[in-house]
Design an enzyme around this catalytic site. Structure first.
Site, PDB file in Angstrom:
ATOM      1  N   ASP A   1       4.342   3.529  -3.973  1.00  0.00           N
ATOM      2  CA  ASP A   1       3.358   4.070  -4.906  1.00  0.00           C
ATOM      3  C   ASP A   1       3.319   3.163  -6.137  1.00  0.00           C
ATOM      4  O   ASP A   1       4.279   3.109  -6.909  1.00  0.00           O
ATOM      5  CB  ASP A   1       3.763   5.502  -5.290  1.00  0.00           C
ATOM      6  CG  ASP A   1       2.712   6.175  -6.172  1.00  0.00           C
ATOM      7  OD1 ASP A   1       1.799   5.475  -6.671  1.00  0.00           O
ATOM      8  OD2 ASP A   1       2.817   7.401  -6.360  1.00  0.00           O
TER       9      ASP A   1
ATOM     10  N   ASP B   1       0.862  -1.194   0.000  1.00  0.00           N
ATOM     11  CA  ASP B   1       0.000   0.000   0.000  1.00  0.00           C
ATOM     12  C   ASP B   1       0.888   1.230   0.000  1.00  0.00           C
ATOM     13  O   ASP B   1       2.052   1.193   0.411  1.00  0.00           O
ATOM     14  CB  ASP B   1      -0.911   0.005   1.242  1.00  0.00           C
ATOM     15  CG  ASP B   1      -2.103   0.949   1.094  1.00  0.00           C
ATOM     16  OD1 ASP B   1      -3.218   0.456   0.821  1.00  0.00           O
ATOM     17  OD2 ASP B   1      -1.931   2.182   1.241  1.00  0.00           O
TER      18      ASP B   1
ATOM     19  N   TYR C   1     -13.764   6.105 -14.569  1.00  0.00           N
ATOM     20  CA  TYR C   1     -13.654   4.896 -13.733  1.00  0.00           C
ATOM     21  C   TYR C   1     -14.286   3.705 -14.458  1.00  0.00           C
ATOM     22  O   TYR C   1     -13.704   2.609 -14.507  1.00  0.00           O
ATOM     23  CB  TYR C   1     -14.370   5.169 -12.416  1.00  0.00           C
ATOM     24  CG  TYR C   1     -14.308   4.052 -11.403  1.00  0.00           C
ATOM     25  CD1 TYR C   1     -13.121   3.766 -10.729  1.00  0.00           C
ATOM     26  CD2 TYR C   1     -15.440   3.303 -11.099  1.00  0.00           C
ATOM     27  CE1 TYR C   1     -13.071   2.750  -9.781  1.00  0.00           C
ATOM     28  CE2 TYR C   1     -15.394   2.285 -10.154  1.00  0.00           C
ATOM     29  CZ  TYR C   1     -14.210   2.019  -9.493  1.00  0.00           C
ATOM     30  OH  TYR C   1     -14.165   1.024  -8.555  1.00  0.00           O
TER      31      TYR C   1
ATOM     32  N   LYS D   1     -12.509   0.276 -15.533  1.00  0.00           N
ATOM     33  CA  LYS D   1     -12.918  -1.038 -15.018  1.00  0.00           C
ATOM     34  C   LYS D   1     -13.431  -1.942 -16.143  1.00  0.00           C
ATOM     35  O   LYS D   1     -13.251  -3.154 -16.073  1.00  0.00           O
ATOM     36  CB  LYS D   1     -13.963  -0.876 -13.908  1.00  0.00           C
ATOM     37  CG  LYS D   1     -13.411  -0.221 -12.628  1.00  0.00           C
ATOM     38  CD  LYS D   1     -12.226  -0.959 -12.017  1.00  0.00           C
ATOM     39  CE  LYS D   1     -11.913  -0.486 -10.593  1.00  0.00           C
ATOM     40  NZ  LYS D   1     -10.685  -1.086 -10.049  1.00  0.00           N
TER      41      LYS D   1
ATOM     42  N   THR E   1     -16.193   1.619   2.536  1.00  0.00           N
ATOM     43  CA  THR E   1     -14.763   1.944   2.664  1.00  0.00           C
ATOM     44  C   THR E   1     -14.615   3.441   2.355  1.00  0.00           C
ATOM     45  O   THR E   1     -15.554   4.071   1.844  1.00  0.00           O
ATOM     46  CB  THR E   1     -13.912   1.171   1.621  1.00  0.00           C
ATOM     47  OG1 THR E   1     -14.167   1.746   0.329  1.00  0.00           O
ATOM     48  CG2 THR E   1     -14.212  -0.308   1.601  1.00  0.00           C
TER      49      THR E   1
END
Ligand code: NAD
Length: 259
Positions: A62, A36, A154, A158, A189
């Site tokens: 990163d 992460d 997005y 995806k 989240t």
């Protein structure tokens, strides 16, 4: 244990579904690479796994940088002696706008959702082959199955992930490398709060993201958003040997939202 003797890598494992997955996989016996951007979050997840008697190594980096997206595979494989599965979970919401679009945000979304996972995949393939096969898991989204008017970049990214998963599944089947995706719906989240705040800026103005998420969740078929654990449980099946003949699958974890 469902992942005994397995070695796996989870990206974006410092929070949300990635965190839940890393912890769940370790409980099921896997040695887990926890990757992460956020060093403190990585330390926290590794500490939680170790406190429960599991094995984990953390790498804070990163993943937008190709060198990092590649080296995480080698570092984990070298440290644990191989690699059996990767959950390529990292992603980014990208811009909501089309008119006045921020192209730097577009690049970030494409780099994290598509480019970085492809680079990590490239690095992982030889490691998986050495073990006689393995599992590659990706995180798409219900926005990879249907359009997303408030997150068009997005959705483009995806849909790209979905295309990659289906293509790689056929390409590497002969190597016994299985390639699948989970398609979470709105999940509780930090990133989930970004998405739910987008659709109607007018009516949600002044509300905090908690309230927006709660309102939105109440309209879903099961009356709630997904939890990170809901998605981690689906991921566990797909990276385990129980899914030995499952490849090219897009598994929605959305409480029937898309149905
Ligand atoms: N939350 C949702 O509603 C939802 C729905 C469908 C799909 N997804 C997908 O799930 C994945 C993550 O979502 P989440 O909700 O678990 O996220 P989250 O918000 O809980 O955590 C995201 C994590 O990614 C890390 N990260 C961000 N940029 C990074 C970078 N450049 N390099 C390395 N790590 C980085 C952050 O530090 C953070 O720990 C993404 O692929 C996202 O597109 C989310």
């Amino acid at each position: 244990m469902r992942l005994a003797n397995k070695i796996g890598l989870v990206t974006a494992a410092g929070s949300g579904m990635g965190r839940a997955g890393a912890i769940r996989f370790a409980k099921e016996g896997a040695c887990v690479g926890v990757v992460d951007l956020d060093q403190a979050a990585v330390n926290d997840v590794v500490a939680e796994i170790e406190a429960a008697g599991g094995k984990a190594i953390g790498i804070a980096c990163d993943l937008r940088d190709d060198a990092n997206a590649r080296r995480i595979v080698k570092e984990i494989a070298d440290a644990f002696g191989g690699l059996d599965f990767v959950w390529n979970h990292v992603g980014h919401p990208g811009p909501a706008a089309v008119e006045g679009i921020d192209m730097a945000d577009y690049d970030l979304a494409m780099d994290l959702n598509v480019r970085s996972v492809l680079v990590t995949t490239e690095a992982a393939l030889p490691e998986l082959r050495v073990r006689g096969g393995g599992a590659l898991l990706y995180t798409a989204s219900i926005s990879g199955l249907k359009g997303s008017p408030f997150s068009p970049v997005y959705a483009a990214a995806k849909f790209g992930v979905v295309g990659m998963v289906r293509s790689l599944a056929g390409r590497y089947a002969k190597d016994k490398i299985r390639v699948n995706a989970v398609y979470p719906g709105i999940t509780d989240t930090p990133m989930g709060r970004v998405f739910v705040a987008r659709p109607d800026q007018q009516s949600t103005q002044g509300q905090d993201r908690e309230a927006i998420l709660a309102n939105m969740a109440s309209t879903l078929p099961m009356g709630r958003a997904a939890t990170p654990t809901d998605v981690a449980n689906a991921a566990l099946f797909l990276v385990s040997d129980e899914a030995e003949y499952v490849s090219g699958v897009a598994l929605p974890v959305d409480g029937a939202a898309i149905a």
